[in-house]
Design a protein around this motif. Sequence first.
Motif, PDB file in Angstrom:
ATOM      1  N   PRO A   9       0.829  -1.210   0.000  1.00 52.67           N
ATOM      2  CA  PRO A   9       0.000   0.000   0.000  1.00 52.67           C
ATOM      3  C   PRO A   9       0.862   1.259   0.000  1.00 52.67           C
ATOM      4  CG  PRO A   9       0.004  -1.034   2.173  1.00 52.67           C
ATOM      5  CD  PRO A   9       0.840  -1.895   1.295  1.00 52.67           C
ATOM      6  N   LEU A  10       0.225   2.398  -0.359  1.00 56.85           N
ATOM      7  CA  LEU A  10       0.937   3.678  -0.337  1.00 56.85           C
ATOM      8  C   LEU A  10       1.266   4.056   1.096  1.00 56.85           C
ATOM      9  CD1 LEU A  10       1.885   6.301  -1.723  1.00 56.85           C
ATOM     10  CD2 LEU A  10      -0.431   7.160  -1.472  1.00 56.85           C
ATOM     11  N   ILE A  11       0.234   4.021   1.910  1.00 58.72           N
ATOM     12  CA  ILE A  11       0.482   4.317   3.325  1.00 58.72           C
ATOM     13  C   ILE A  11      -0.250   3.299   4.169  1.00 58.72           C
ATOM     14  CG2 ILE A  11      -1.460   5.949   3.637  1.00 58.72           C
ATOM     15  CD1 ILE A  11       0.865   7.568   5.289  1.00 58.72           C
ATOM     16  N   GLU A  12       0.399   2.912   5.243  1.00 58.52           N
ATOM     17  CA  GLU A  12      -0.162   1.870   6.086  1.00 58.52           C
ATOM     18  C   GLU A  12       0.095   2.197   7.549  1.00 58.52           C
ATOM     19  OE1 GLU A  12       1.551  -1.914   5.315  1.00 58.52           O
ATOM     20  OE2 GLU A  12      -0.042  -3.008   6.348  1.00 58.52           O
ATOM     21  N   ALA A  13      -0.990   2.203   8.335  1.00 58.20           N
ATOM     22  CA  ALA A  13      -0.845   2.377   9.782  1.00 58.20           C
ATOM     23  C   ALA A  13      -1.016   1.006  10.416  1.00 58.20           C
ATOM     24  CB  ALA A  13      -1.902   3.340  10.293  1.00 58.20           C
ATOM     25  N   ARG A  14      -0.076   0.649  11.286  1.00 57.02           N
ATOM     26  CA  ARG A  14      -0.167  -0.658  11.937  1.00 57.02           C
ATOM     27  C   ARG A  14      -0.253  -0.481  13.438  1.00 57.02           C
ATOM     28  NH1 ARG A  14       4.698  -3.810   9.016  1.00 57.02           N
ATOM     29  NH2 ARG A  14       3.797  -3.976   6.935  1.00 57.02           N
ATOM     30  N   ASP A  30      -5.536   0.086  12.516  1.00 53.61           N
ATOM     31  CA  ASP A  30      -4.867  -0.459  11.330  1.00 53.61           C
ATOM     32  C   ASP A  30      -5.587   0.115  10.128  1.00 53.61           C
ATOM     33  OD1 ASP A  30      -2.940  -2.427  12.380  1.00 53.61           O
ATOM     34  OD2 ASP A  30      -4.753  -3.303  13.237  1.00 53.61           O
ATOM     35  N   LEU A  31      -4.850   0.761   9.263  1.00 48.51           N
ATOM     36  CA  LEU A  31      -5.508   1.369   8.106  1.00 48.51           C
ATOM     37  C   LEU A  31      -4.525   1.420   6.968  1.00 48.51           C
ATOM     38  CD1 LEU A  31      -7.817   4.426   8.353  1.00 48.51           C
ATOM     39  CD2 LEU A  31      -6.125   4.375   6.552  1.00 48.51           C
ATOM     40  N   SER A  32      -4.970   1.063   5.773  1.00 48.26           N
ATOM     41  CA  SER A  32      -4.038   1.220   4.662  1.00 48.26           C
ATOM     42  C   SER A  32      -4.757   1.795   3.451  1.00 48.26           C
ATOM     43  CB  SER A  32      -3.346  -0.106   4.333  1.00 48.26           C
ATOM     44  OG  SER A  32      -4.216  -0.940   3.646  1.00 48.26           O
ATOM     45  N   VAL A  33      -4.034   2.615   2.740  1.00 49.49           N
ATOM     46  CA  VAL A  33      -4.575   3.284   1.561  1.00 49.49           C
ATOM     47  C   VAL A  33      -3.657   2.969   0.387  1.00 49.49           C
ATOM     48  CG1 VAL A  33      -5.057   5.536   0.523  1.00 49.49           C
ATOM     49  CG2 VAL A  33      -5.643   5.131   2.912  1.00 49.49           C
ATOM     50  N   ALA A  34      -4.264   2.591  -0.731  1.00 57.80           N
ATOM     51  CA  ALA A  34      -3.468   2.203  -1.907  1.00 57.80           C
ATOM     52  C   ALA A  34      -3.060   3.429  -2.710  1.00 57.80           C
ATOM     53  CB  ALA A  34      -4.282   1.257  -2.775  1.00 57.80           C
ATOM     54  N   LEU A  68       3.866   3.280   7.865  1.00 57.22           N
ATOM     55  CA  LEU A  68       4.748   2.978   6.745  1.00 57.22           C
ATOM     56  C   LEU A  68       4.286   3.732   5.510  1.00 57.22           C
ATOM     57  CD1 LEU A  68       4.901  -0.904   7.194  1.00 57.22           C
ATOM     58  CD2 LEU A  68       6.608   0.762   7.929  1.00 57.22           C
ATOM     59  N   PHE A  69       5.198   4.463   4.898  1.00 57.07           N
ATOM     60  CA  PHE A  69       4.878   5.149   3.647  1.00 57.07           C
ATOM     61  C   PHE A  69       5.714   4.514   2.553  1.00 57.07           C
ATOM     62  CE2 PHE A  69       5.478   8.657   0.574  1.00 57.07           C
ATOM     63  CZ  PHE A  69       4.153   8.903   0.272  1.00 57.07           C
ATOM     64  N   ARG A  70       5.052   3.839   1.640  1.00 58.23           N
ATOM     65  CA  ARG A  70       5.738   3.059   0.595  1.00 58.23           C
ATOM     66  C   ARG A  70       6.805   2.163   1.220  1.00 58.23           C
ATOM     67  NH1 ARG A  70       6.021   7.764  -4.056  1.00 58.23           N
ATOM     68  NH2 ARG A  70       4.029   7.252  -4.977  1.00 58.23           N
ATOM     69  N   GLY A  71       6.427   1.577   2.351  1.00 58.21           N
ATOM     70  CA  GLY A  71       7.322   0.624   2.996  1.00 58.21           C
ATOM     71  C   GLY A  71       8.340   1.227   3.941  1.00 58.21           C
ATOM     72  N   ALA A 193      -3.072   9.982  -4.452  1.00 59.77           N
ATOM     73  CA  ALA A 193      -4.040   9.443  -3.496  1.00 59.77           C
ATOM     74  C   ALA A 193      -4.481  10.545  -2.543  1.00 59.77           C
ATOM     75  CB  ALA A 193      -3.407   8.295  -2.715  1.00 59.77           C
ATOM     76  N   LEU A 194      -5.693  10.388  -2.008  1.00 61.70           N
ATOM     77  CA  LEU A 194      -6.215  11.384  -1.077  1.00 61.70           C
ATOM     78  C   LEU A 194      -6.858  10.718   0.128  1.00 61.70           C
ATOM     79  CD1 LEU A 194      -7.838  13.124  -3.989  1.00 61.70           C
ATOM     80  CD2 LEU A 194      -6.944  14.639  -2.249  1.00 61.70           C
ATOM     81  N   ILE A 195      -6.682  11.324   1.280  1.00 56.65           N
ATOM     82  CA  ILE A 195      -7.487  10.955   2.439  1.00 56.65           C
ATOM     83  C   ILE A 195      -8.234  12.217   2.857  1.00 56.65           C
ATOM     84  CG2 ILE A 195      -7.554  10.017   4.771  1.00 56.65           C
ATOM     85  CD1 ILE A 195      -4.899   8.679   4.278  1.00 56.65           C
TER      86      ILE A 195
END
Lengths: 244, 347
Positions: A9-14, A30-34, A68-71, A193-195
């Motif tokens: 994912p583009l951004i991922e909260a763990r 936990d949230l992830s956005v592609a 994580l932003f792009r890993g 991408a947008l949130i």
Amino acid sequence: MSGSNVPQPLIEARNLTMRFGGVTAIANVDLSVAEGELRCLIGPNGAGKSTFFKMLTGQVMPSEGEILFRGTRINGFEPHDIARLGIGIKTQVPNVFDGLTVRENLWIAASRRNRGKATERAVARELERLELGSIADRLVGQLAHGQRQWIELGLVLLTEPALILLDEPAAGMTEDETVRTAKLIGIIKQSCALIVVEHDMKFIRMIASRITVFDRGRILVEGEADAVLSDQRVRDVYLGKRAA
Amino acid sequence: MKIAGIRLDLIVPGVCGLALLFGLPIFLDLFSLLQVTLYAIMAILALSLAFIWGYGGILCLGHSAFFGLGAYAYAIAVINIGESTAPFLIAILVPTLAAAAVGYFMFYGRISDVYVGVMTLTLALILFNVVNSTSGAQYHIGKAPIGGYNGLPNVPGLNVPFDPDNSLDPGDMYYLCMGLLIVVYFGLRWLLTTRFGRVAVAIRENEKRVEFIGYDSRLHKLATFTIGGGLAGLAGCLFVNWGAYVSPTTFSMMQSAQVIIWVLVGGVGTLFGPMIGAVALSWLTVEVGSQQLIDANLLFGAILLVFVLLVPRGIMPVLIDRVWGRISLPRRPVFTAPPVAAREGKR
């Protein structure tokens, strides 16, 4: 996920947690956005949406968990480092340079990625895209609320981010301005991408996207707009009877 | 301010500066020329604060710290070394490094604006007290006694670089100080048109947004503050040369307060205004000092009050609006112009 064949994912909260003293603002999210996704965050006041944005942009350090932003793990990064990685934010109360003109405002943002004449060209392009050419030499502090919102959006766009966070972009806007902002988001969506955090249900329907509902620091539901907005739990915590 | 394609904002100060530089020695006697030299030095000091406060938005309440460090660094170095080339550079280097060190902790520690003011004020007070309590032969650096509250008398003046036998006379000093003032003024004007300068101004307007865009605001503030400290040190160095004497009063609260008043009266957010403020009020200090009727401090207090209450934007912005506003085109969207209108009610 949005069906893309890139697994990361583009951004991922763990397991993201944020505590202020005894108050837990965000608990195990936990949230992830592609890449290229448009995601809406909704939830009642105090649900933790703003705190979540503050963690993503480095304004506060999460108590636990990781982002994580792009890993790349980005918690603990300075706000300007995160901005350079490609996360832009438009805050709820516009953060613009009030004492400078519209053109000078955009110049500051444009010169982050451009030099010399290219900066001027980028500013001119942005003025055109946002239809602000007629007020280019006015001081931003003297402009109307809606115009200041668009200028801030311009500042964000000029840094060419991969992810833009929008905190209540339509708040305080007139009907016409809201429609125009929704259209702008449609255009922006094509390049990054947008949130979006938003309270205005009409606006959310206009930009129709996947929705994540926050409640008391946790994720209540996540899904497509129609399903989420008709979910009974969502109505109970947030929408009440008004949304019927 | 552009009329028929001519940049008045560059031409007017440029012509004024050159006219003063070459004209005054023709018309003034040596005593008056010495006074003007002092005004030029004070104008450089005013510019240094005008830059970091008016443009960088960093309120330095103890600016005399860097002025005094420049003065003492020159005096102590020149007494030890003899020839003034290196001491002149040391006098700029020491306050620059001091500003960088203090600035590092202030800006990278992300302390709030109010505490930046408090810390700079404290720095000046500490230096004042330390230097003030160093009388006696045991306090010396190399050959130079620090001298406590008596200061250092008979400080050797500047000589032509690398030529110790060729020292500058008062006439030369005038050209040097006035010339440096012009260089510093236009240097700062240029700096404010660069990306660094514009980002520094943007930080004054909204530090958060600057960081969201991706600029390191800490680094920019540190650089702004360091440049201002170095320029204040240059003024201190010239000041010692002007009087051949340095005392702890260069570090005093009064000295810090004076600079703030100059900038405030001239106009925060302009460069030309603070120079006018420095010259006008320095002249007034001399005039008031020659009579016994009114106390100088009382007068400055009154002037400060009048300006804060009645002309909070200072002389220069009001002049620009009233005079230039009528004869020229709308506000020039360039960073060197003070964001006049936006400051109404802001400060």
